[in-house]
Write a protein that holds these residues in place. Structure first.
Motif, PDB file in Angstrom:
ATOM      1  N   GLY A  95     -11.445  19.540  32.948  1.00 27.86           N
ATOM      2  CA  GLY A  95     -12.873  19.431  33.181  1.00 27.86           C
ATOM      3  C   GLY A  95     -13.239  19.518  34.651  1.00 27.86           C
ATOM      4  N   ARG A  96     -12.235  19.386  35.512  1.00 30.61           N
ATOM      5  CA  ARG A  96     -12.452  19.435  36.952  1.00 30.61           C
ATOM      6  C   ARG A  96     -11.335  20.173  37.697  1.00 30.61           C
ATOM      7  NH1 ARG A  96     -11.277  15.748  41.214  1.00 30.61           N
ATOM      8  NH2 ARG A  96     -10.130  14.245  39.993  1.00 30.61           N
ATOM      9  N   ARG A  97     -10.116  20.057  37.179  1.00 35.94           N
ATOM     10  CA  ARG A  97      -8.951  20.650  37.834  1.00 35.94           C
ATOM     11  C   ARG A  97      -8.100  21.431  36.849  1.00 35.94           C
ATOM     12  NH1 ARG A  97      -6.846  15.009  39.725  1.00 35.94           N
ATOM     13  NH2 ARG A  97      -7.243  14.836  37.534  1.00 35.94           N
ATOM     14  N   LEU A  98      -7.299  22.327  37.397  1.00 35.76           N
ATOM     15  CA  LEU A  98      -6.270  23.012  36.622  1.00 35.76           C
ATOM     16  C   LEU A  98      -4.964  22.251  36.815  1.00 35.76           C
ATOM     17  CD1 LEU A  98      -7.017  26.722  37.523  1.00 35.76           C
ATOM     18  CD2 LEU A  98      -7.077  25.743  35.227  1.00 35.76           C
ATOM     19  N   TRP A  99      -4.233  22.077  35.736  1.00 34.82           N
ATOM     20  CA  TRP A  99      -2.913  21.467  35.777  1.00 34.82           C
ATOM     21  C   TRP A  99      -1.898  22.555  35.482  1.00 34.82           C
ATOM     22  CZ3 TRP A  99      -1.764  16.406  36.940  1.00 34.82           C
ATOM     23  CH2 TRP A  99      -2.849  15.536  37.035  1.00 34.82           C
ATOM     24  N   ILE A 100      -0.828  22.595  36.261  1.00 32.61           N
ATOM     25  CA  ILE A 100       0.201  23.611  36.118  1.00 32.61           C
ATOM     26  C   ILE A 100       1.556  22.934  35.964  1.00 32.61           C
ATOM     27  CG2 ILE A 100       1.361  25.582  37.210  1.00 32.61           C
ATOM     28  CD1 ILE A 100      -1.909  24.653  38.598  1.00 32.61           C
ATOM     29  N   ALA A 101       2.286  23.274  34.906  1.00 34.56           N
ATOM     30  CA  ALA A 101       3.671  22.811  34.743  1.00 34.56           C
ATOM     31  C   ALA A 101       4.564  23.855  35.383  1.00 34.56           C
ATOM     32  CB  ALA A 101       4.019  22.654  33.263  1.00 34.56           C
ATOM     33  N   ASP A 102       5.582  23.402  36.113  1.00 36.44           N
ATOM     34  CA  ASP A 102       6.516  24.325  36.757  1.00 36.44           C
ATOM     35  C   ASP A 102       7.930  24.059  36.240  1.00 36.44           C
ATOM     36  OD1 ASP A 102       8.495  25.045  39.155  1.00 36.44           O
ATOM     37  OD2 ASP A 102       6.709  26.313  39.250  1.00 36.44           O
ATOM     38  N   ARG A 103       8.521  25.080  35.653  1.00 40.58           N
ATOM     39  CA  ARG A 103       9.844  24.968  35.051  1.00 40.58           C
ATOM     40  C   ARG A 103      10.934  24.713  36.082  1.00 40.58           C
ATOM     41  NH1 ARG A 103      13.104  29.980  32.757  1.00 40.58           N
ATOM     42  NH2 ARG A 103      13.781  29.961  34.900  1.00 40.58           N
ATOM     43  N   ASP A 104      10.882  25.384  37.219  1.00 45.35           N
ATOM     44  CA  ASP A 104      11.965  25.297  38.194  1.00 45.35           C
ATOM     45  C   ASP A 104      11.974  23.997  38.988  1.00 45.35           C
ATOM     46  OD1 ASP A 104      12.694  27.765  37.288  1.00 45.35           O
ATOM     47  OD2 ASP A 104      12.262  28.842  39.127  1.00 45.35           O
ATOM     48  N   THR A 105      10.819  23.382  39.184  1.00 40.39           N
ATOM     49  CA  THR A 105      10.760  22.147  39.972  1.00 40.39           C
ATOM     50  C   THR A 105      10.621  20.891  39.116  1.00 40.39           C
ATOM     51  OG1 THR A 105       8.349  22.224  40.223  1.00 40.39           O
ATOM     52  CG2 THR A 105       9.667  23.364  41.906  1.00 40.39           C
ATOM     53  N   SER A 106      10.402  21.054  37.813  1.00 43.15           N
ATOM     54  CA  SER A 106      10.131  19.921  36.914  1.00 43.15           C
ATOM     55  C   SER A 106       8.997  19.065  37.450  1.00 43.15           C
ATOM     56  CB  SER A 106      11.393  19.072  36.691  1.00 43.15           C
ATOM     57  OG  SER A 106      12.353  19.814  35.993  1.00 43.15           O
ATOM     58  N   GLU A 107       7.948  19.744  37.861  1.00 40.95           N
ATOM     59  CA  GLU A 107       6.768  19.072  38.385  1.00 40.95           C
ATOM     60  C   GLU A 107       5.524  19.564  37.658  1.00 40.95           C
ATOM     61  OE1 GLU A 107       7.760  18.199  43.020  1.00 40.95           O
ATOM     62  OE2 GLU A 107       7.398  20.290  42.477  1.00 40.95           O
TER      63      GLU A 107
END
Length: 161
Positions: A95-107
């Motif tokens: 609703g305000r931000r994009l969330w991104i999962a990253d496979r290589d950093t586990s973040e």
């Protein structure tokens, strides 16, 4: 009572965004359940996440390491941001931000789409996070190694391990 549900799915190597109608709206338009309403070409070659911000679609591309904002009607690229990690494998809108999962950093990263600035980073105990979904309180993260889905608290990054 008219109601429509749009279902978005991805087919690699080309991203196919399929808006599917269910319920009374589809029947009123003469559509059968499951009709594809829109198909758009992918802005990149390896789409790994699609999110809707209420107006536009956002697509995370793991090979280009970009997040692209596209017009959901025309597929035109309206903007792009670099991914904060190395290999995006999930995307969600809160609703305000994009969330991104990253496979290589586990973040999992939260970014302001207007500025591209990262305002939160959570290191998570998921070796290969895939997919994200937001329910208003919890950010759900898929764990491809353990075949689990975890709930991430967006305030402090804790999960339900």
């Amino acid at each position: 009572m008219s109601r429509a549900v749009r279902v978005i799915h991805s087919v690699v190597p080309d991203l196919v965004l399929a808006a599917v109608t269910f319920g009374l709206v589809g029947a009123a338009r003469g559509q059968t359940h499951g009709d594809v309403r829109t198909t758009l070409a992918s802005p990149g070659c390896c789409p790994m996440g699609v999110a809707f911000d209420g107006q536009d679609l956002w697509v995370a591309d793991r090979k280009a390491n970009k997040i692209q904002r596209i017009d959901r009607e025309t597929g035109a690229i309206l903007g792009e941001l670099p991914t904060p990690g190395y290999r995006p494998t999930g995307l969600a809108w809160d609703g305000r931000r994009l969330w991104i999962a990253d496979r290589d950093t586990s973040e999992v990263f939260a970014i302001d789409p207007a500025t591209g600035m990262v305002d939160q980073v959570h290191k998570i105990a998921v070796r290969s996070p895939r997919g994200l979904a937001w329910d208003g309180e919890c950010l759900y993260v898929g764990d491809a190694r353990k075949d689990l889905i975890h709930c991430l608290d967006p305030l402090d990054g804790t999960t339900n391990f």
